[in-house]
Structure formats: structure tokens, C-alpha cells
Design an enzyme around this catalytic site. Structure first.
Site, short mmCIF file in Angstrom:
data_model
loop_
_atom_site.label_atom_id
_atom_site.label_comp_id
_atom_site.label_asym_id
_atom_site.label_seq_id
_atom_site.Cartn_x
_atom_site.Cartn_y
_atom_site.Cartn_z
N HIS A 172 -18.15 -0.74 3.43
CA HIS A 172 -18.43 0.28 2.41
C HIS A 172 -19.88 0.65 2.48
O HIS A 172 -20.74 -0.22 2.49
CB HIS A 172 -18.02 -0.23 1.03
N HIS A 211 -15.78 4.64 2.56
CA HIS A 211 -14.97 3.52 3.07
C HIS A 211 -14.84 3.71 4.57
O HIS A 211 -14.53 4.80 5.02
CB HIS A 211 -13.55 3.54 2.51
N LYS A 217 -10.65 12.27 3.90
CA LYS A 217 -10.97 11.31 4.97
C LYS A 217 -10.78 11.94 6.34
O LYS A 217 -10.06 12.92 6.52
CB LYS A 217 -10.07 10.07 4.86
N ASP A 259 -13.61 -4.28 7.20
CA ASP A 259 -13.81 -3.31 6.14
C ASP A 259 -15.30 -3.11 5.90
O ASP A 259 -16.07 -4.06 5.98
CB ASP A 259 -13.17 -3.87 4.86
N CYS A 317 -12.85 -3.14 -1.60
CA CYS A 317 -13.92 -2.28 -2.10
C CYS A 317 -14.41 -2.62 -3.51
O CYS A 317 -15.63 -2.61 -3.74
CB CYS A 317 -13.56 -0.81 -1.98
N ARG A 371 -0.76 -7.07 0.59
CA ARG A 371 -0.08 -5.94 -0.03
C ARG A 371 1.41 -6.19 -0.01
O ARG A 371 1.95 -6.65 1.00
CB ARG A 371 -0.40 -4.64 0.74
N GLN A 401 -8.86 -6.90 7.05
CA GLN A 401 -9.47 -5.61 7.34
C GLN A 401 -10.88 -5.82 7.86
O GLN A 401 -11.61 -6.66 7.33
CB GLN A 401 -9.55 -4.78 6.07
#
Length: 657
Positions: A402, A530, A484, A400, A351, A380, A398
Site C-alpha cells: 500500500h 493498493h 484500477k 501486498d 490494507c 477468504r 498476498q
RNA sequence: GCCGACGUAGCUCAAUCGGCAGAGCAUCUGUCUUGUAAACAGAAGGUUUGGGGUUCGAUUCCCCACGUCGGCUCCA
């Protein structure tokens, strides 16, 4: 005390003599009806009825009944443990989903063989039919009786206060009066064992129809890693042998579906120790599945107004200072390294980089919602004990996205996002969902304005409710920067997996100084959403392996068709069929190995290939092939063009076969 | 990270008390090929996860590391 009591039994008024127990009133056998629900509270059958009681039976097969059964079985286990290991100190022993556990402080951790001994002793106790006998005690009496049980003493001190159902302590001590349950020998009435417990319990250990000890492991006292670690033993208990076998069978079924096992068997991926823990490599067959997933996602996102971006794997550490992640998650990131006197990091999330893309030039309200997406590789530093197959890795991709939008667009955007993720998940063959709404509580880990949280939470809730799916509240489960919704999907054997998340973020737009120019010329801060669809591609692939037990629908199958010649002479014909299939985009192999046809079928079957096409003299004479499906069913003499159409159709429609 | 169990051929698993490391499958080679889940024969395959220690001798006992599994804590 009057000689008669008026009670309500199963909705009907009844008059019973004073001193009548709930068990007597219910005419309970103590085996199928094991407790009473009195004015909404669960009580022992042996407790005495009071005037005005509304009494209902609790059957052992009901959720409450099972919990009582399991809790009683936990007591039997604790008794057996203390008999075999007299130095063992008691922690807590509540019922849990499908079973129970009890924690013990022991010098030496339990060995699997110890569990067998404990289980053997438990069977003796069950057979003996010890009675569970309730006794009220004052706090001081309890302290005196349990002076050798330091953890129980601690619970007495917590009574009604900090003791919460969260750590299971509520099972031992309730709000008010303390009680001790004595286990009594049914013949002599002699005390065999006792435990501080709120109850209720089965009338007798003999009422435990089926149980089994499952496993043991360390567990922190009262769930905090700051506390000493106890040894926990898990067991399961059921109202019948059949129900228990059913449960054990489900566990076996889950084991067969384990993606770590199937991933190796089907040659999809592996975890080379040379790379390090939690770092998977995808083999060609696993690579195909990933590619199909990614191609599909690219198409769907392209159709839905997403824009594709790319960002690097490493960055100056400063970026995560700006985003605010470093103080919160720094320990879960790989350690920094220095280049040109500057500290760099491997990115744990995408992000902040997407924020820089937003900020790369002035933005107009006309561009919003701006939907940036990327298959971003992140790393991670997951703690060594939590790395687990593909579901918890240290390196992952991911899918991912945004989304930057105005406050006014937020509600509509969340709604369409939710519809989008559900539609995608359905295409992957998942059909049962529920939603979880994670919100802030009064913990100080949450940052930002309460008004922002309220507005965002309301928008999420509304979208969730409009979806018509079941919504479960998860107070305190939000990330520190915003609430979320997560989509929980049920797999083929009823397990739930957390997949997509849609998360609001008020933190980063401010920290990055993101802004757009509104129609009135003013500069405004966008709302940031997200959205991770799969969690990670690795994890989702793992979930799919388990959901399908490795037997993927044709569109995802690494090999969609295997051609199997009846004899070597039929190979060229099948090569010809394969060529036609390949021209239609089908992944097809012809098995030309030196094996017998039967062996080739076995191999294809084990590889879970959806379509086997066999050809022998009869088929060739008719310009046909013969199908064998994964089920073992066959369809002979299918004209080649029809066979191709059937296969192409199954792939295009993404159906399971 | 913490508690525990485990680590033998690509895979699944043997190896008695500390005394020559073995089988099936897979692989390779050869022979053989006709209808829906395993043809036959042979060969090859090992620093017993890695390192250190005890011992005349270690797959076996001890220590450390790595990895896997189960549990706890954590999970942006």
C-alpha cells in the site's frame, strides 16, 4: 422495382439483375464464402441484394465466418436435442470464443452419454444438408409459432429493450424485425425444425466442416442466479478438421500443464482434505520455489523504496467496519468468533492494518510516498463451487503493498509502479502483456466523489498509455472504492492471466482519517494505492507452473542439478563436484540410489531438473563432467570449473535453459 | 451457493448381474552395477472417502456429509 441494381462488390461497381442474391453476386460456393457483409451488416447469402449495397464476402475462416459457423452448429445441436428430448425448452444459443453453446430447460440434466447421442444425431443432420431459411415474422406471429417455448417468448418481450449482448439474448432477437430460421429438408423442402433467430446462418448444415460437443453444465437463465437454472451444452466448430484438431491439441497441451496435476507429480504442494477445501500445503520442493519468489521480491522491493511491515492474521471485526469492507464483503469472509466479549475475524486483506501503521504517528509530507509492503496471509471464504487449485483458494499469501502519497505524486507513482511490476514479471519469464483499465459505470455500487474518480482514472490511463502496451477498457469493472489497472500476461501457450493490479482507493484514507501535514502546515488526506504484484503468491506459482509446464528456469527450479554416476565407483567424485556447486549456492543432489544410470536419468528427466551432470571414468580422468540437459542434448567432457560457471551463470541471469 | 459427474493401495487404473478386492509404477529388502528416459527377484501396502440404510451378503443399490472435476453465479 427496377430491373437492374447497382452494387459495389469488392470495391468495384457492378450492375446485377433485380432479384440477385448476395450469394449469386459474390459467386459464393456456400462453403468457403458463407455469408455477405452488406453495408457493414452480416447477411445470408440467400438474401436479395438491394440497390446501392456495398457487398463483401465473409469467409468461414474469418472471425465473423467462424461465429456464423458456430451459431449454425448451435442450431443443429438444438434441433438434435429437441428430437432426442422432445420436452426440452430452448434458451439461447450464441457463438462464443472457440465454439458455441445452447441452453435447454430439461427435466433431467444431460449425462455425458447423452452428449454422444446428440452428437451422433447432429452428424446425421449435417450430412443431410438441411437448408437454413430465413423468414420475417411479426411479434404476434412469432408468439403464436413459439407458444411452446416460454424462454423464447420472454425474449420476444424483451426485444430491443433489455435484451443485451451481455447475456447472449441479442443473438436471438435484434433491434427490429423478428426472424425465424426454418431448417428445410434439401430434397422435399419439408420443415425439419425452426428457431427464433436474428441470423445470419450458413446456407446449409452441410457447410459445417468440423464440430464436437465438449461438455455440459448448469447455467442460470439470462445469467442471473435469481433465475431458474438451465442445462448448457458447449461445443466447438471449425472451418476445417485440421483447425479443430489444432484447437483440441491446444486443450490437451493445457491439460498437461495443469498446475494441479504437475504440482502433485513434481511434489510441490497438495491440498490435504483434512485441512479443508482450498487450503494448500507446500512441500519442500514447492517451498523452495516460494522462497525464491519471495527472496527475489524482497530484494526488488527493498531496492525500490518499499518498507517491510508485518501484521497479524486476526483482528477485531470492528476494523472491517471501519474500513467499510464488512457490508460489502462480509459474506466472503470467514465467520466471526468471540473472544473476551469481542467479535474477531480472520483477515481477508491487509490494507486496514497497513492503514493503522500509517496512522500510528503523525505523518509528514516529507515521508511520502510511503510504501508499505508485506507477504500477508489472508483468508477468504470462497464459495465451494469456485475453489480451484492454487488459482482460487481460501487461504493465501498476498505480496501486498500500500502506497500513501500526495495527490501531486499520484501520477508519477502510478507510472513507476507500472514499470516496476512489468520489470518484475519479465524477470519471471513473462514477456507479453496487455493492460486493462477498470472504471466505474453508473451502477450504484460505486462510492466516492466523481471528481476523485475522474482524476484517478485519468492518472491511471495516462500511465497505461505511456507504457506503450495495449489498453483494454473495462467499464464497470472497478472495485467499489476506486479504479484500477490490471496487468494481463500471456503464457507460453497464449492463455492470458490477470496478475498485478494497481488500484486507487479514496475510501479508506477517509474512513481511517488518515492524514499528513503538508509543507504549508495544513493537514491533508493522502491518496492510497493498493498494489498486488502476483495476485497471490500461490496463484502466481500456479501460473508459473503452467507457463513453464513444470520445467522452471534454473533459478526457480527446486533441484537445479542432479549428479548421476555412471557406476557406483564414480559417486565420490560427483559428491566432490556437488560440494563445489553447493558452495556457489546451487541446489544439487547426487543420485546414489540403487538404480541403473539410465533409470536415474529418467527420474531426473521426469522431475524436470535443468542440469544433469554425469561422470564416469573418462570424465574423471579429465577432471570433467558430462552435461545432459532437459532437451536430451548432451555435452561431454566439460572441465568441472567450466561446468560450474555455466550453471551459476544460468541461475544468476535467470534464463531458461 | 446452484446444476451435474466422480471418489478402489502414495500414483495411474482393473474387479462380469450384488458373491474371496487386483495389476503396473512408486516404497522397502536382497542380488546385480560403466555412458545418456525403466536391471532382476521378493515383501509390504486396503475400514473400497466418511457415516447411515436396503440385503443372507454392498466397491457395486439408496440417503447424508466431505472432497475432487466440469459448468453457472461470484471474485475486495
Amino acid at each position: 422495382m427496377s430491373a437492374e441494381l447497382h452494387i459495389t462488390l469488392a470495391g468495384a461497381e457492378r450492375v446485377v439483375a433485380a432479384g440477385t442474391t448476395y450469394g449469386e453476386a459474390l459467386e459464393a460456393d456456400g462453403r468457403t464464402v458463407v455469408a455477405a457483409r452488406v453495408n457493414g451488416e452480416l447477411r445470408d447469402l440467400a438474401s436479395h441484394a438491394a440497390d446501392g449495397d456495398v457487398v463483401e464476402p465473409v469467409e468461414i475462416s474469418s472471425p465473423d465466418g467462424r461465429a456464423i459457423l458456430r451459431h449454425s452448429t448451435a442450431h443443429v445441436m438444438a434441433q438434435a436435442v429437441q428430437e432426442l428430448f422432445p420436452e426440452a425448452k430452448l434458451g439461447i444459443g450464441p457463438p462464443v470464443d472457440n465454439g458455441f453453446y445452447y441452453d435447454f430447460d430439461v427435466e433431467q440434466a444431460f449425462h455425458p452419454d447423452d452428449l454422444k447421442r446428440v452428437e451422433k444425431r447432429m452428424r446425421e443432420i449435417v450430412k443431410q444438408g438441411q437448408q437454413f431459411s430465413r423468414r420475417e415474422v411479426s411479434d404476434d406471429e412469432a408468439r403464436a409459432e413459439l407458444s411452446a417455448e416460454p424462454y423464447k417468448l420472454e425474449l420476444i418481450g424483451l426485444k430491443g429493450g433489455a435484451a443485451s449482448s451481455d447475456d447472449g439474448a441479442g443473438v436471438e432477437v435484434g433491434e427490429g424485425q423478428l426472424t425465424i430460421y426454418d431448417n428445410l429438408d434439401p430434397k422435399s423442402g419439408e420443415l425439419c425444425w425452426k428457431d427464433l433467430c436474428r441470423g445470419p446462418h450458413l446456407p446449409s448444415t452441410r457447410a459445417i466442416p468440423a464440430f464436437k460437443l465438449m461438455r455440459s453444465g448448469g447455467a442460470y437463465w439470462r445469467g442471473s442466479e435469481k433465475n431458474p437454472q438451465l442445462q448448457r451444452i458447449y461445443g466447438t466448430a471449425w472451418e476445417s478438421r485440421d483447425k479443430q484438431d489444432e484447437y483440441l491439441h491446444l486443450l490437451e497441451e493445457a491439460e498437461k500443464r495443469d498446475h494441479r496435476k504437475l504440482g502433485a507429480e513434481l511434489d510441490l504442494f497438495s491440498f490435504p482434505p483434512e485441512l479443508g477445501s482450498g487450503l494448500p500445503v507446500f512441500h519442500p520442493k514447492g517451498g523452495i520455489i516460494r522462497k525464491e519468489m519471495e527472496d527475489y521480491m524482497r530484494r526488488r522491493q527493498g531496492e525500490s523504496g518499499y518498507e517491510f511491515v508485518n501484521t497479524p492474521h486476526i483482528t477485531k471485526s470492528q476494523l472491517f467496519e471501519t474500513s467499510g469492507h464488512l457490508p460489502w464483503y462480509g459474506e466472503d469472509m470467514f465467520p466471526p468468533f468471540e473472544l473476551d466479549n469481542t467479535e474477531y475475524r480472520v483477515k481477508p486483506m491487509n490494507c486496514p492494518m497497513h492503514n493503522l501503521i500509517f496512522r500510528a504517528r503523525g505523518r509528514s509530507y516529507r515521508e511520502l510516498p510511503l510504501r508499505l509492503c508485506e507477504f500477508g496471509s489472508v483468508y477468504r471464504y470462497e464459495k465451494s463451487g469456485v475453489v480451484h487449485g492454487l488459482t482460487r483458494v481460501r487461504g493465501m499469501t498476498q505480496d501486498d503493498s500500500h502506497i500513501y502519497c500526495t495527490k501531486e505524486q499520484m501520477g508519477g507513482e502510478i507510472k513507476s509502479l507500472l514499470a516496476f511490476v512489468l520489470s518484475v514479471l519479465r524477470d519471471f519469464g513473462l514477456s507479453e502483456f496487455y493492460l486493462e483499465l477498470s472504471t466505474r459505470d453508473d451502477s450504484d455500487k460505486f462510492i466516492g466523489e466523481q471528481a476523485d474518480w475522474d482524476e484517478a482514472t485519468a492518472a491511471l490511463r495516462q500511465a497505461a498509455e505511456e507504457s506503450g502496451l495495449q489498453l483494454v477498457d473495462d467499464p464497470g469493472g472497478a472495485a467499489f472504492y476506486g479504479p484500477k489497472i490490471s496487468v494481463q500476461a500471456k503464457d507460453a501457450i497464449g492463455r492470458t492471466w490477470q496478475l498485478s493490479t494497481i488500484q486507487l482507493d479514496f475510501n479508506q484514507p477517509k474512513r481511517f482519517g488518515l492524514e499528513y501535514q503538508a509543507a504549508d502546515g495544513s493537514r491533508q488526506t493522502p491518496v492510497m494505492i493498493h498494489r498486488a504484484l502476483f495476485g497471490s503468491i500461490e496463484r502466481f506459482l500456479g501460473v508459473l507452473v503452467e507457463h513453464y509446464a513444470g520445467a522452471f528456469p534454473p533459478w526457480l527450479s527446486p533441484v537445479q542439478v542432479v549428479g548421476i554416476p555412471i557406476a557406483e565407483a564414480h559417486t565420490p567424485y560427483l559428491h566432490d563436484v556437488a560440494k563445489k556447486l553447493r558452495e556457489r549456492g546451487i541446489r544439487v543432489e547426487v543420485d546414489t540410489a540403487d538404480d541403473r544410470m539410465q533409470k536415474k536419468i529418467r527420474n531426473a528427466q521426469k522431475a524436470k531438473v535443468p542440469f544433469m551432470l554425469l561422470a564416469g571414468d573418462d570424465d574423471i580422468a579429465n577432471g570433467a563432467v558430462s552435461f545432459r540437459y532437459r532437451s536430451g542434448e548432451q555435452k561431454n567432457g566439460v572441465p568441472v570449473e567450466d561446468a560450474i560457471a555455466e550453471i551459476v551463470n544460468a541461475v544468476e541471469r535467470r534464463v531458461q535453459v
